[in-house]
Scaffold this motif. Structure first.
Motif, PDB file in Angstrom:
ATOM      1  N   ARG A 293       0.913  -0.874   0.188  1.00 34.13           N
ATOM      2  CA  ARG A 293       0.319   0.206   0.000  1.00 34.13           C
ATOM      3  C   ARG A 293       0.956   1.631  -0.396  1.00 34.13           C
ATOM      4  NH1 ARG A 293      -3.766  -0.146   5.240  1.00 34.13           N
ATOM      5  NH2 ARG A 293      -2.111   0.171   5.963  1.00 34.13           N
ATOM      6  N   ARG A 294       2.222   1.049   0.886  1.00 36.14           N
ATOM      7  CA  ARG A 294       2.607   2.468   0.508  1.00 36.14           C
ATOM      8  C   ARG A 294       3.670   2.958  -0.185  1.00 36.14           C
ATOM      9  NH1 ARG A 294       5.789   0.918   4.655  1.00 36.14           N
ATOM     10  NH2 ARG A 294       7.353  -0.025   3.670  1.00 36.14           N
ATOM     11  N   LEU A 295       3.816   1.566  -1.245  1.00 34.90           N
ATOM     12  CA  LEU A 295       4.769   1.962  -1.952  1.00 34.90           C
ATOM     13  C   LEU A 295       3.443   2.417  -2.810  1.00 34.90           C
ATOM     14  CD1 LEU A 295       7.003  -1.568  -2.539  1.00 34.90           C
ATOM     15  CD2 LEU A 295       7.328   0.633  -2.607  1.00 34.90           C
ATOM     16  N   HIS A 296       2.282   2.109  -3.286  1.00 34.42           N
ATOM     17  CA  HIS A 296       1.317   2.420  -4.152  1.00 34.42           C
ATOM     18  C   HIS A 296       1.113   4.142  -4.072  1.00 34.42           C
ATOM     19  CE1 HIS A 296      -2.881   2.625  -5.705  1.00 34.42           C
ATOM     20  NE2 HIS A 296      -2.379   1.559  -6.599  1.00 34.42           N
ATOM     21  N   ARG A 297       0.753   4.050  -3.160  1.00 33.59           N
ATOM     22  CA  ARG A 297       0.914   5.702  -2.509  1.00 33.59           C
ATOM     23  C   ARG A 297       2.010   6.477  -3.250  1.00 33.59           C
ATOM     24  NH1 ARG A 297      -1.113   4.102   2.650  1.00 33.59           N
ATOM     25  NH2 ARG A 297       1.225   5.201   3.521  1.00 33.59           N
ATOM     26  N   ARG A 298       2.777   6.202  -3.332  1.00 36.31           N
ATOM     27  CA  ARG A 298       4.380   6.923  -3.342  1.00 36.31           C
ATOM     28  C   ARG A 298       4.280   6.735  -5.254  1.00 36.31           C
ATOM     29  NH1 ARG A 298       8.712   5.236   1.023  1.00 36.31           N
ATOM     30  NH2 ARG A 298       7.771   6.130   3.073  1.00 36.31           N
ATOM     31  N   GLY A 299       3.697   6.093  -6.073  1.00 36.28           N
ATOM     32  CA  GLY A 299       3.644   5.128  -7.002  1.00 36.28           C
ATOM     33  C   GLY A 299       4.858   5.285  -7.537  1.00 36.28           C
ATOM     34  N   GLU A 300       5.493   4.084  -6.878  1.00 36.65           N
ATOM     35  CA  GLU A 300       6.763   3.515  -7.007  1.00 36.65           C
ATOM     36  C   GLU A 300       6.327   1.948  -7.022  1.00 36.65           C
ATOM     37  OE1 GLU A 300       9.526   3.656  -3.378  1.00 36.65           O
ATOM     38  OE2 GLU A 300       9.311   5.824  -4.047  1.00 36.65           O
ATOM     39  N   LEU A 301       5.025   1.997  -7.273  1.00 30.91           N
ATOM     40  CA  LEU A 301       5.238   0.367  -7.096  1.00 30.91           C
ATOM     41  C   LEU A 301       4.403   0.133  -9.407  1.00 30.91           C
ATOM     42  CD1 LEU A 301       3.886  -2.292  -5.679  1.00 30.91           C
ATOM     43  CD2 LEU A 301       1.574  -1.517  -5.839  1.00 30.91           C
ATOM     44  N   PRO A 302       4.791  -0.746 -10.013  1.00 25.27           N
ATOM     45  CA  PRO A 302       4.328  -1.513 -11.101  1.00 25.27           C
ATOM     46  C   PRO A 302       3.451  -1.996 -10.986  1.00 25.27           C
ATOM     47  CG  PRO A 302       6.441  -2.684 -10.412  1.00 25.27           C
ATOM     48  CD  PRO A 302       5.879  -2.467  -8.974  1.00 25.27           C
ATOM     49  N   ASP A 303       2.888  -1.726 -12.735  1.00 35.02           N
ATOM     50  CA  ASP A 303       1.204  -2.461 -12.189  1.00 35.02           C
ATOM     51  C   ASP A 303       1.258  -4.222 -12.092  1.00 35.02           C
ATOM     52  OD1 ASP A 303       1.367  -4.005 -14.711  1.00 35.02           O
ATOM     53  OD2 ASP A 303       1.645  -2.191 -15.574  1.00 35.02           O
ATOM     54  N   ILE A 304      -0.091  -4.572 -11.821  1.00 33.45           N
ATOM     55  CA  ILE A 304      -0.136  -5.343 -11.038  1.00 33.45           C
ATOM     56  C   ILE A 304       0.415  -7.331 -12.272  1.00 33.45           C
ATOM     57  CG2 ILE A 304      -2.471  -6.215 -12.047  1.00 33.45           C
ATOM     58  CD1 ILE A 304      -0.661  -7.522  -8.592  1.00 33.45           C
ATOM     59  N   GLN A 305       0.450  -6.782 -13.287  1.00 32.24           N
ATOM     60  CA  GLN A 305       0.299  -7.524 -14.170  1.00 32.24           C
ATOM     61  C   GLN A 305       2.130  -7.501 -14.551  1.00 32.24           C
ATOM     62  OE1 GLN A 305      -1.806  -9.441 -15.540  1.00 32.24           O
ATOM     63  NE2 GLN A 305      -0.338 -10.713 -17.549  1.00 32.24           N
ATOM     64  N   GLN A 306       2.845  -6.451 -14.382  1.00 23.98           N
ATOM     65  CA  GLN A 306       4.256  -6.456 -13.850  1.00 23.98           C
ATOM     66  C   GLN A 306       4.843  -7.527 -12.841  1.00 23.98           C
ATOM     67  OE1 GLN A 306       4.592  -2.115 -14.944  1.00 23.98           O
ATOM     68  NE2 GLN A 306       6.109  -2.699 -16.714  1.00 23.98           N
ATOM     69  N   LEU A 307       4.113  -7.162 -11.889  1.00 21.73           N
ATOM     70  CA  LEU A 307       4.957  -7.354 -10.706  1.00 21.73           C
ATOM     71  C   LEU A 307       4.576  -9.143 -11.118  1.00 21.73           C
ATOM     72  CD1 LEU A 307       2.608  -5.765  -7.476  1.00 21.73           C
ATOM     73  CD2 LEU A 307       5.314  -5.834  -7.954  1.00 21.73           C
ATOM     74  N   LEU A 308       3.423  -9.483 -11.252  1.00 18.24           N
ATOM     75  CA  LEU A 308       2.901 -10.958 -11.339  1.00 18.24           C
ATOM     76  C   LEU A 308       4.192 -11.864 -12.354  1.00 18.24           C
ATOM     77  CD1 LEU A 308      -0.663 -11.425 -11.313  1.00 18.24           C
ATOM     78  CD2 LEU A 308       0.829 -11.901  -9.955  1.00 18.24           C
TER      79      LEU A 308
ATOM     80  N   LEU B 131       7.118 -10.456 -13.075  1.00 17.42           N
ATOM     81  CA  LEU B 131       8.534 -10.552 -12.483  1.00 17.42           C
ATOM     82  C   LEU B 131       8.560 -11.820 -10.936  1.00 17.42           C
ATOM     83  CD1 LEU B 131      11.250  -8.841 -11.485  1.00 17.42           C
ATOM     84  CD2 LEU B 131      10.028  -7.598  -9.854  1.00 17.42           C
ATOM     85  N   VAL B 132       7.521 -12.354 -10.625  1.00 16.70           N
ATOM     86  CA  VAL B 132       6.983 -13.071  -9.362  1.00 16.70           C
ATOM     87  C   VAL B 132       7.666 -14.905 -10.165  1.00 16.70           C
ATOM     88  CG1 VAL B 132       6.457 -14.331  -7.872  1.00 16.70           C
ATOM     89  CG2 VAL B 132       5.866 -11.640  -7.273  1.00 16.70           C
ATOM     90  N   GLN B 133       6.995 -14.613 -11.425  1.00 15.99           N
ATOM     91  CA  GLN B 133       7.251 -15.988 -12.569  1.00 15.99           C
ATOM     92  C   GLN B 133       9.209 -15.650 -12.513  1.00 15.99           C
ATOM     93  OE1 GLN B 133       5.641 -18.171 -12.687  1.00 15.99           O
ATOM     94  NE2 GLN B 133       3.952 -17.091 -11.450  1.00 15.99           N
ATOM     95  N   GLU B 134       9.094 -14.458 -13.204  1.00 16.68           N
ATOM     96  CA  GLU B 134      10.891 -15.020 -13.603  1.00 16.68           C
ATOM     97  C   GLU B 134      11.374 -15.203 -12.602  1.00 16.68           C
ATOM     98  OE1 GLU B 134      11.655 -10.855 -15.166  1.00 16.68           O
ATOM     99  OE2 GLU B 134      10.221 -11.590 -16.987  1.00 16.68           O
TER     100      GLU B 134
END
Length: 209
Positions: A155-170, A172-175
């Motif tokens: 939530r904190r990263l999202h508020r700061r605009g430092e979080l990629p969109d969810i598709q990119q996060l997923l 990255l996790v797969q990689e």
């Protein structure tokens, strides 16, 4: 042997495909029908796919065995028929049509997969932040009893605009799942989700790419 024509040999669907067949080969087929038994024509000549190339007329047989048989038993008849149609340069191949069809199928599958991925990304992006986090938790390989710290970091990263969109996060996790560090010692070195989020691995990955 009775006089046969293309209309009498090929189905309506095959005749539509024949419209794409080089005219010299169509003319040669008419002559070959009169010289070769109906059984041999249907078994060996009919499956040949003709294509015009810079080297001459390419006659593509379904497989190596069919090409060898056609060359041994019908090469002279085909050569004469093509000469009557104005063609002197021709050569045999095998399996090219099957490869072309497979490549076309693979291309369609890749396009469909890309379309599905795009739709999935839109659906994920439209989810409320809490549900996006739940998807991330379900995908992340290391499970913990509670995810409060991870949710706070998310939530904190999202508020700061430092979080990629969810598709990119997923993605990255797969990689990361296939990386040597995460696979070593049965996943012992996989960090907790909140630590992984705080380390912002997407930044280092972005620089490497």
């Amino acid at each position: 042997m009775g006089h046969r024509t293309l209309d009498g040999i090929f189905s309506a669907n095959e005749l539509n495909c024949a419209a794409l067949t080089p005219a010299p080969w169509q003319a040669a087929l008419v002559l070959l029908m009169q010289q070769i038994s109906e059984k041999d024509f249907d078994l060996w000549i009919r499956p040949i796919n003709a294509m015009e190339t810079e080297k001459g007329l390419q006659l593509d047989c379904p497989d190596r065995y069919a090409m060898a048989w056609v060359q041994e038993h019908f090469n002279n008849a085909i050569s004469d028929a093509l000469k009557h149609a104005g063609i002197t340069d021709f050569f045999f191949t095998f399996g090219e049509q099957a490869k072309e069809l497979q490549e076309k199928k693979n291309k369609e599958l890749r396009a469909e997969a890309a379309k599905n991925a795009e739709c999935q990304a839109k659906v994920l992006q439209s989810l409320p932040m809490k549900e996006q986090f739940a998807v991330l938790v379900s995908t992340y390989p290391r499970k913990t009893s509670g995810n409060w710290f991870a949710w706070r970091a998310f939530r904190r990263l999202h508020r700061r605009g430092e979080l990629p969109d969810i598709q990119q996060l997923l993605q990255l996790v797969q990689e990361e799942k296939s990386s040597e560090d995460w696979q070593r010692d049965a996943g012992r070195w996989i960090p907790c989700l909140h630590k992984w989020l705080r380390n912002k691995p997407w930044w280092s990955c972005g620089k490497e790419r």
